[in-house]
Design a protein around this motif. Structure first.
Motif, short mmCIF file in Angstrom:
data_model
loop_
_atom_site.label_atom_id
_atom_site.label_comp_id
_atom_site.label_asym_id
_atom_site.label_seq_id
_atom_site.Cartn_x
_atom_site.Cartn_y
_atom_site.Cartn_z
N ILE A 1 0.02 6.97 4.38
CA ILE A 1 1.06 6.58 5.15
C ILE A 1 2.33 5.48 4.62
CG2 ILE A 1 1.87 5.33 7.40
CD1 ILE A 1 -0.93 6.05 8.27
N VAL B 1 -4.04 10.07 11.19
CA VAL B 1 -3.10 10.67 10.14
C VAL B 1 -4.32 11.27 8.84
CG1 VAL B 1 -1.35 10.29 8.31
CG2 VAL B 1 -1.46 8.90 10.54
N ARG C 1 -2.42 -1.69 -6.01
CA ARG C 1 -3.44 -2.58 -6.74
C ARG C 1 -3.22 -2.30 -8.15
NH1 ARG C 1 -9.08 -1.59 -4.26
NH2 ARG C 1 -8.00 0.65 -4.03
N ASN D 1 -10.88 12.11 7.62
CA ASN D 1 -9.21 12.33 8.19
C ASN D 1 -8.69 13.59 7.66
OD1 ASN D 1 -9.44 9.99 10.07
ND2 ASN D 1 -7.83 8.97 9.23
N ASP E 1 -2.91 -7.01 -5.14
CA ASP E 1 -4.21 -6.77 -4.69
C ASP E 1 -4.61 -7.80 -3.61
OD1 ASP E 1 -6.78 -6.76 -3.94
OD2 ASP E 1 -7.72 -6.38 -5.99
N LEU E 2 -4.44 -7.51 -2.48
CA LEU E 2 -4.56 -8.38 -1.21
C LEU E 2 -6.12 -9.12 -0.93
CD1 LEU E 2 -2.65 -6.27 1.56
CD2 LEU E 2 -2.12 -8.46 0.57
N GLY F 1 0.92 -1.31 -0.12
CA GLY F 1 0.05 0.01 0.22
C GLY F 1 0.71 1.19 -0.13
N TYR G 1 -13.57 -2.75 11.20
CA TYR G 1 -12.14 -2.20 11.12
C TYR G 1 -11.52 -2.49 12.44
CZ TYR G 1 -8.43 1.02 10.85
OH TYR G 1 -7.22 1.52 10.37
N SER H 1 1.12 3.54 -2.63
CA SER H 1 0.46 4.54 -3.73
C SER H 1 0.21 5.71 -2.97
CB SER H 1 -0.73 3.65 -4.39
OG SER H 1 -1.68 3.58 -3.64
N LYS I 1 -8.41 -5.23 13.03
CA LYS I 1 -7.05 -4.71 13.58
C LYS I 1 -6.51 -5.46 14.83
CE LYS I 1 -5.53 -1.55 10.48
NZ LYS I 1 -4.63 -1.89 9.49
N THR J 1 -5.06 11.01 5.86
CA THR J 1 -5.29 10.47 4.40
C THR J 1 -6.71 10.06 4.17
OG1 THR J 1 -5.50 8.25 5.50
CG2 THR J 1 -3.32 9.05 5.29
N ASN K 1 1.50 -2.56 5.55
CA ASN K 1 0.88 -1.36 5.66
C ASN K 1 -0.64 -1.33 5.02
OD1 ASN K 1 0.66 2.02 5.90
ND2 ASN K 1 0.64 1.54 3.78
N1 LIG Z 1 -4.80 7.03 8.50
C1 LIG Z 1 -5.10 6.82 9.84
O1 LIG Z 1 -5.31 7.86 10.83
C2 LIG Z 1 -4.76 5.51 10.44
C3 LIG Z 1 -4.65 5.27 11.80
C4 LIG Z 1 -4.67 4.03 12.26
C5 LIG Z 1 -4.21 3.02 11.62
N2 LIG Z 1 -4.04 3.31 9.92
C6 LIG Z 1 -3.55 2.35 9.06
O2 LIG Z 1 -2.53 2.88 8.21
C7 LIG Z 1 -2.39 2.12 7.15
C8 LIG Z 1 -2.19 2.93 5.93
O3 LIG Z 1 -3.56 3.52 5.93
P1 LIG Z 1 -3.63 5.11 5.14
O4 LIG Z 1 -4.37 5.95 6.21
O5 LIG Z 1 -2.35 5.56 4.51
O6 LIG Z 1 -4.84 4.74 4.05
P2 LIG Z 1 -4.87 5.12 2.48
O7 LIG Z 1 -4.19 6.39 2.34
O8 LIG Z 1 -6.21 4.75 2.11
O9 LIG Z 1 -3.90 4.04 1.81
C9 LIG Z 1 -4.09 2.61 1.91
C10 LIG Z 1 -3.20 2.00 0.95
O10 LIG Z 1 -3.70 0.47 1.08
C11 LIG Z 1 -3.75 0.04 -0.59
N3 LIG Z 1 -4.70 -0.66 -0.80
C12 LIG Z 1 -6.04 -0.55 -0.58
N4 LIG Z 1 -6.88 -1.59 -0.97
C13 LIG Z 1 -5.77 -2.51 -1.45
C14 LIG Z 1 -5.97 -3.89 -1.63
N5 LIG Z 1 -7.21 -4.61 -2.04
N6 LIG Z 1 -4.78 -4.88 -1.80
C15 LIG Z 1 -3.60 -4.14 -1.74
N7 LIG Z 1 -3.43 -2.82 -1.23
C16 LIG Z 1 -4.70 -2.14 -1.15
C17 LIG Z 1 -3.87 1.49 -1.08
O11 LIG Z 1 -3.29 1.27 -2.64
P3 LIG Z 1 -4.18 1.12 -3.83
O12 LIG Z 1 -5.72 1.64 -3.74
O13 LIG Z 1 -3.29 1.90 -5.04
O14 LIG Z 1 -3.96 -0.31 -4.21
C18 LIG Z 1 -3.13 2.56 -0.31
O15 LIG Z 1 -1.69 2.49 -0.89
C19 LIG Z 1 -3.59 1.09 7.10
O16 LIG Z 1 -3.35 -0.15 7.40
C20 LIG Z 1 -4.66 1.73 8.08
O17 LIG Z 1 -5.72 0.83 8.72
C21 LIG Z 1 -4.17 4.65 9.51
#
Ligand SMILES: NC(=O)c1ccc[n+]([C@@H]2O[C@H](COP(=O)([O-])OP(=O)(O)OC[C@H]3O[C@@H](n4cnc5c(N)ncnc54)[C@H](OP(=O)(O)O)[C@@H]3O)[C@@H](O)[C@H]2O)c1
Length: 224
Positions: A14, A177, A34, A185, A52-53, A9, A145, A11, A149, A179, A79
């Motif tokens: 985080i 974060v 993906r 968020n 793609d997970l 992840g 969710y 792209s 986790k 995102t 991630n």
């Molecule tokens: N943001 C927060 O506040 C926060 C807080 C706690 C934990 N987290 C955790 O941090 C991690 C990153 O989150 P983020 O906030 O950076 O999210 P994000 O901006 O939505 O990024 C998610 C990433 O996961 C990839 N992804 C989505 N579906 C996928 C699939 N089917 N197979 C493989 N890759 C896939 C996406 O890539 P593509 O869509 O390009 O494939 C993207 O690169 C996650 O595990 C999230 O639960 C985030």
């Protein structure tokens, strides 16, 4: 020799910020998405891979490509994750299944065959969430969710036991974060992806204990 980090992840959000940070810190970085494309990151030390997970065939293809191109991995950072039921209050079957397919099933079955390719003294970091802590949960939202986790945290513990003395395994809460994991968020988040990535990297550099659940936002241990 340069160390190799594999970040799922990468792209956006985080994962992308972490990929940039680790490249700046001298790692070779393999980032997944993906589409197989990752914009704005270039250079000979960066390699993008399609993954793609939610799709077992895609997981298998990604393994083949990674193991063909790289002899060993030093840090696997799981991630990639989704939160389609964030801020909702009751489980709905479709988004529940999708959340588990990616955050749990896909992550586990992507990780397992890669373990033997992780170098001795390497690490597996699962990007979890404080929302998965049983200890601090006082709310009722985001059922899938949170549960996903918590399950990921259990995987961290199991791997830490299995790989004791060889590979360190930890769960990390990256902070709240800005995102697009959920649109709100972008305004409510406290950290930029870059700040979160800096904090996560500080943990990577630390002499931490395997089997830790770490809050990288305030630099402290979290209770499971
Ligand atoms: N943001 C927060 O506040 C926060 C807080 C706690 C934990 N987290 C955790 O941090 C991690 C990153 O989150 P983020 O906030 O950076 O999210 P994000 O901006 O939505 O990024 C998610 C990433 O996961 C990839 N992804 C989505 N579906 C996928 C699939 N089917 N197979 C493989 N890759 C896939 C996406 O890539 P593509 O869509 O390009 O494939 C993207 O690169 C996650 O595990 C999230 O639960 C985030």
């Amino acid at each position: 020799m340069k160390k190799i980090a594999l970040i799922t992840g990468a792209s956006k959000g985080i994962g992308k910020a972490l990929a940039k940070k680790m490249l700046n810190e001298g790692f070779i970085v393999i980032g997944t998405s993906r589409s197989g494309k990752i914009n704005d990151i270039e250079g000979k030390d960066f390699h993008s891979i399609k993954l793609d997970l939610s799709n077992p065939e895609s997981i298998e293809d990604a393994h083949k490509e990674i193991l063909k191109k790289f002899k060993g991995i030093d840090i696997l950072i799981n991630n990639a994750g989704i939160g389609p039921d964030l801020d909702t209050y009751y489980p709905e079957r479709k988004s529940f299944n999708l959340t588990f397919d990616i955050n749990v099933n896909g992550t586990v079955f992507f990780t397992e065959p890669l373990i033997e390719a992780i170098n001795e003294n390497g690490a597996i970091l699962n990007i979890s969430s404080k929302m998965g802590s049983l200890h601090v949960c006082e709310l009722t939202d985001s059922v899938a969710y949170r549960m996903s986790k918590s399950a990921l945290n259990m995987y961290t513990k199991i791997l830490a036991n299995r790989l004791k003395g060889k590979i360190k395994v930890a769960s990390i809460h990256p902070g709240w974060v800005k995102t697009t994991i959920i649109e709100s968020n972008l305004t409510n988040g406290r950290l930029t992806p870059k700040e979160s990535a800096e904090n996560i990297f500080n943990f990577i550099k630390m002499d931490y204990e395997s089997g830790t659940f770490w809050n990288s936002e305030n630099g402290s241990n979290l209770q499971w």
